[in-house]
Design a protein around this motif. Structure first.
Motif: not given
Ligand SMILES: [Zn+2]
Length: 119
Positions: A73, A76, A78, A89, A91-92
């Motif tokens: 990503c 962020c 990750s 992504c 994560e986000c």
């Molecule tokens: Zn992200």
């Protein structure tokens, strides 16, 4: 046929490795193929017997493993494993990701006969 030329290139690579290791023949070829590589594994399997005929790999078993798609990503930072048709992504949820794995075809392992080397 795209897959046949991929197969021929693969067999050339296998022949080179077999020759370098002085192997009499190749028993098994293991591939790792990314879902985004554009390679149709069904077509690859169909092209395979044509490509190996008359080579040192003529009776080698073909094992195909599918690689994970991993994106990084840009927001962020990750890395996450995602579905090939959903490169967001993990994560986000941002769509601004870059594929870091999943586009490749890797010769993962070769089983050579008549040589001590295992790759
Ligand atoms: Zn992200």
């Amino acid at each position: 046929m795209h897959e046949l030329s991929i197969c021929n290139a693969l067999v050339e690579q296998v022949e080179r490795i077999a020759a370098e290791n002085r192997a009499g023949r190749v028993a098994r070829i293991e591939l790792l193929i990314g879902p985004l590589s554009g390679i149709e594994t069904d077509l690859l399997r169909r092209a395979y017997p044509l490509a190996i005929a008359g080579t040192v790999a003529a009776d080698a078993e073909l094992v195909i493993e599918t690689a994970d798609v991993v994106v990084r990503c840009s927001q962020c930072g990750s890395e996450s494993s995602v579905a090939p048709n959903r490169l967001l992504c993990g994560e986000c949820g941002d769509f601004r990701t870059r594929v870091v794995s999943g586009e490749e075809m890797i010769l993962k392992r070769l089983e050579l006969v008549g040589s001590d080397t295992k790759l």
